[in-house]
Design an enzyme around this catalytic site. Structure first.
Site, mmCIF file in Angstrom:
data_model
loop_
_atom_site.group_PDB
_atom_site.id
_atom_site.type_symbol
_atom_site.label_atom_id
_atom_site.label_comp_id
_atom_site.label_asym_id
_atom_site.label_seq_id
_atom_site.Cartn_x
_atom_site.Cartn_y
_atom_site.Cartn_z
ATOM 1 N N THR A 106 -23.311 67.121 9.338
ATOM 2 C CA THR A 106 -23.795 67.372 7.890
ATOM 3 C C THR A 106 -22.172 67.739 7.004
ATOM 4 O OG1 THR A 106 -23.928 69.857 8.373
ATOM 5 C CG2 THR A 106 -25.996 68.321 8.277
ATOM 6 N N ASP A 107 -21.283 68.305 7.654
ATOM 7 C CA ASP A 107 -20.058 68.815 6.779
ATOM 8 C C ASP A 107 -19.716 67.634 5.913
ATOM 9 O OD1 ASP A 107 -20.326 71.093 7.936
ATOM 10 O OD2 ASP A 107 -18.893 71.154 9.452
ATOM 11 N N THR B 90 -24.076 68.269 14.537
ATOM 12 C CA THR B 90 -24.791 69.177 15.120
ATOM 13 C C THR B 90 -26.302 68.729 15.633
ATOM 14 O OG1 THR B 90 -24.045 70.858 13.563
ATOM 15 C CG2 THR B 90 -26.054 71.548 14.642
ATOM 16 N N ASP C 273 -17.624 65.979 15.707
ATOM 17 C CA ASP C 273 -18.132 66.959 14.494
ATOM 18 C C ASP C 273 -17.644 66.027 13.231
ATOM 19 O OD1 ASP C 273 -17.815 68.971 12.582
ATOM 20 O OD2 ASP C 273 -18.310 70.354 14.272
ATOM 21 N N SER C 274 -18.458 66.325 12.224
ATOM 22 C CA SER C 274 -18.039 65.182 11.385
ATOM 23 C C SER C 274 -16.826 65.913 10.293
ATOM 24 C CB SER C 274 -19.360 64.998 10.342
ATOM 25 O OG SER C 274 -19.527 66.060 9.486
ATOM 26 N N SER C 275 -16.457 67.036 10.520
ATOM 27 C CA SER C 275 -15.296 67.621 10.129
ATOM 28 C C SER C 275 -14.075 66.712 10.361
ATOM 29 C CB SER C 275 -14.996 68.995 10.399
ATOM 30 O OG SER C 275 -16.225 69.793 9.957
#
Ligand code: ASN
Length: 614
Positions: A141-142, A42, A109-111
């Site tokens: 952050t995920d 993000t 996106d870290s997911s």
């Protein structure tokens, strides 16, 4: 793999900047060098045409360059020219932070992160390790705590600060937590030697493998439920050095990127069936993190479940028991927990799920360890990830209390100041007397061998310049860092070189000490040693891993000066280590020509090719 390449937009320019330019600029600020690795998340996202947040390439550096809180344009262009690194403005910290951003080609996106991404990051840190004082990883952050935990295990004998950070709101939005997180991470990475993989978020620096994401919406997105923060950023950055986990070995930094894929996680719930457990532990599963109830409990009336665990353990699956609670530890105080232990399930103590999972993946990937050793390591504290042994209480308060009482000191601040005066003095005198017993005693009082004096010199600086090998060894085995630079930018290795303590140099290099910085500076020193026939000094540089053919400002190498001044021993030493008699300086002259011009007969002889006798 999601991360494909890297951006070379901002190559680190320290090596390219000439010594003259730095001298002309008159900038003498102490500097800390930080590499920022931008993976996505993000923090750098913008909205696409459907309104969804997506990572955006090639824009974060542009934003930073135009943001005075993140970049001091004047200092940067004076010191490094126009396309140099980014530079933080001066703050109350000792060093000004110079940083480069390495942006990955595919920001994610870290997911979407997978183990290969952790491996890529670990290798990247290794690749750039000697050029920087610290590293900041910008990450979503995920899965940030998974990445921080995995890195903490893969980076062996880490000697530099690595901070993983991100934000809840993008820095492209006006109200973002990203700037604070990023800026403070940079300040810490460039100023403090905290040789751990840390997470910085909402003013707290935490040990990475102790963190978990705790909320989707508050700025304080992470917590470290079972371990106090390593540092708190308030008006000042307060580091609690007693909490830092320092490598205590004579080995240098390295990465081990082997990770076992066959690790699974299972959360107990009241309706769980044996069939579900059987599926989870069947091959290829080699390890499982079991999240049990409370302090490590499972239903004692479910012998069927216990039997499944027992069978899996008998077949060699390592099962680690951790708690489902967001804080606390497993213990066998209840019958229900003891049953799991008796079935061969290991206690994961107070590990977070992220730490337990990544540690098991790391441990299971080591073919050189047998099952017994793997089980043993899982119960041991290897990177500060679990509370295994309760250390004996430190005695510092006894000593400090006694002195403080005598001096009538009552305020905490006065006592802290007393401590800062007392301990470095005691350590310094023990070093001068080569008194290891005294050092051991001082250590019990809670002294940290990375503490610095007013000139930012550490005990290792003193011991290295004094040349006391056994003290140097003791300090290194007790957490001293080879990387700390004093007020004059000198590391313990430079001190050892200047005093030609060859055995100390070898030991420091064995522990990962290295010379970094400007080649010209080294070139000048090598050339002057060669001109004066100072072979001992050249040996010192050689042992420190320096390239003996670094050039001085006139493009000459040490061999030019050895030749010009007829220093036979020096020339022989340099030739034996690959120096080139045909290397040309700025005027086109070679060492061979200089020897001839100066009629340096001893050297001319050495340059003559050996004729093969028939
Ligand atoms: N989904 C984002 C990520 O993990 C969340 C964030 O960074 N705040 O990449």
């Amino acid at each position: 793999m999601e991360i494909a390449g890297e951006s070379h937009e901002l190559e680190y320019v320290y090596r390219r900047v000439t010594i003259e330019k730095r001298m002309q600029s008159g900038n003498r600020d102490l500097e800390g060098r930080v590499l920022v690795i931008y993976t996505g998340g993000t923090i750098g996202m913008t909205r696409n045409n459907t309104g969804a947040l997506v990572p955006t390439s090639n824009s974060i550096v542009k934003l930073l360059r135009n943001y005075p809180q993140m970049h001091d344009e004047e200092y940067a262009s004076k010191s490094f020219g126009d396309d140099g690194p980014l530079v933080l403005p001066i703050t109350s910290e000792k060093r000004r932070v110079i940083y480069s951003v390495k942006e990955y080609d595919k920001l994610i996106d870290s997911s979407n992160a997978i183990a290969e991404d952790w491996i890529y990051l670990a290798k990247d840190i290794k690749r750039h390790y000697t050029d920087y004082d610290g590293f900041v990883i910008l990450h979503g952050t995920d899965t940030l705590s998974y990445t921080a935990s995995a890195l903490s295990f893969m980076l062996n004998n880490l000697g530099k600060t690595v901070i993983v950070t991100g934000s809840q709101i993008s820095i492209f939005e006006p109200r973002s937590d990203g700037f604070d997180n990023f800026l403070t991470s940079l300040l810490i990475a460039g100023n403090y030697n905290i040789p751990e993989v840390c997470v910085f978020f909402a003013n707290q620096l935490m040990r990475g493998n102790r963190t978990s994401k705790r909320t989707t919406d508050a700025f304080k997105a992470f917590h470290s439920p079972n371990y106090a923060p390593l540092a708190i950023a308030g008006i000042t950055i307060d580091v609690d050095y007693r909490l830092i986990f320092r490598p205590q070995t004579l080995e240098k930094f390295d990465v081990d990127t082997r990770l076992c894929e066959d690790v699974t996680m299972l959360r107990l719930f009241p309706g769980i069936t044996t069939a579900m457990i059987r599926v989870a532990v069947q091959p290829p599963t080699k390890g499982m993190i079991l999240q049990s109830y409370g302090a490590g409990n499972m239903p004692s009336n479910r012998k069927d479940i216990l039997e499944e665990f027992r069978k899996a353990v008998a077949e060699g699956v390592i099962i680690i028991n951790i708690t489902q609670c967001s804080q606390g530890t497993v213990s066998a105080i209840y019958e229900t927990g003891a049953a799991l232990r008796d079935a061969g399930v290991l206690s994961g103590s107070d590990m977070t799920p992220e730490a337990a999972y990544t540690k098991l993946a790391y441990v299971l990937a080591k073919p050189e360890w047998d099952l017994k050793k793997k089980r043993e390591i899982m119960s041991k504290n290897i990177r500060g990830e679990l509370t295994a042994d309760q250390r004996s209480p430190r005695k510092d308060s006894d000593l400090l209390d006694a002195v403080a009482r005598n001096l009538d000191l009552t305020s905490q601040n006065d006592i802290l100041q007393l401590r800062n005066i007392l301990f470095p003095g005691m350590v310094g005198s023990a070093i001068m007397n080569q008194d290891i017993e005294k050092l051991k005693e001082i250590k019990q009082y809670g002294s940290d061998f990375c503490e610095t004096n007013a000139d930012l010199r550490t005990p290792l600086h003193f011991a290295a310049s004094e040349g006391c090998l056994k003290v140097v060894r003791y300090l290194l085995e007790n957490g001293a860092s080879v990387h700390l630079r004093d007020k004059f930018d000198r590391t313990p290795l430079i001190d050892a070189i200047d005093n030609d303590h060859h055995e100390v140099i070898k030991l420091l290099v064995q522990c990962g000490a290295h010379i970094s910085g400007c080649g010209l500076w080294l070139g000048q020193r090598l050339c002057s040693a060669a001109a004066s026939g100072n072979l001992k000094k050249l040996v010192s540089y050689y042992l420190a891993g320096v390239n003996l053919s670094e050039r001085d400002v006139s493009g000459r190498i040490a061999l030019h000066f050895g030749a010009l001044h007829n220093q036979g021993e020096v020339v022989k030493f340099l030739l034996d280590r690959g120096a080139d008699p045909e290397a040309v300086d700025m005027l086109g002259q070679t060492p061979r020509q200089l020897a001839n011009l100066a009629s340096a007969n001893e050297v001319i002889e050495l340059f003559r090719p050996v004729s093969l006798s028939r």
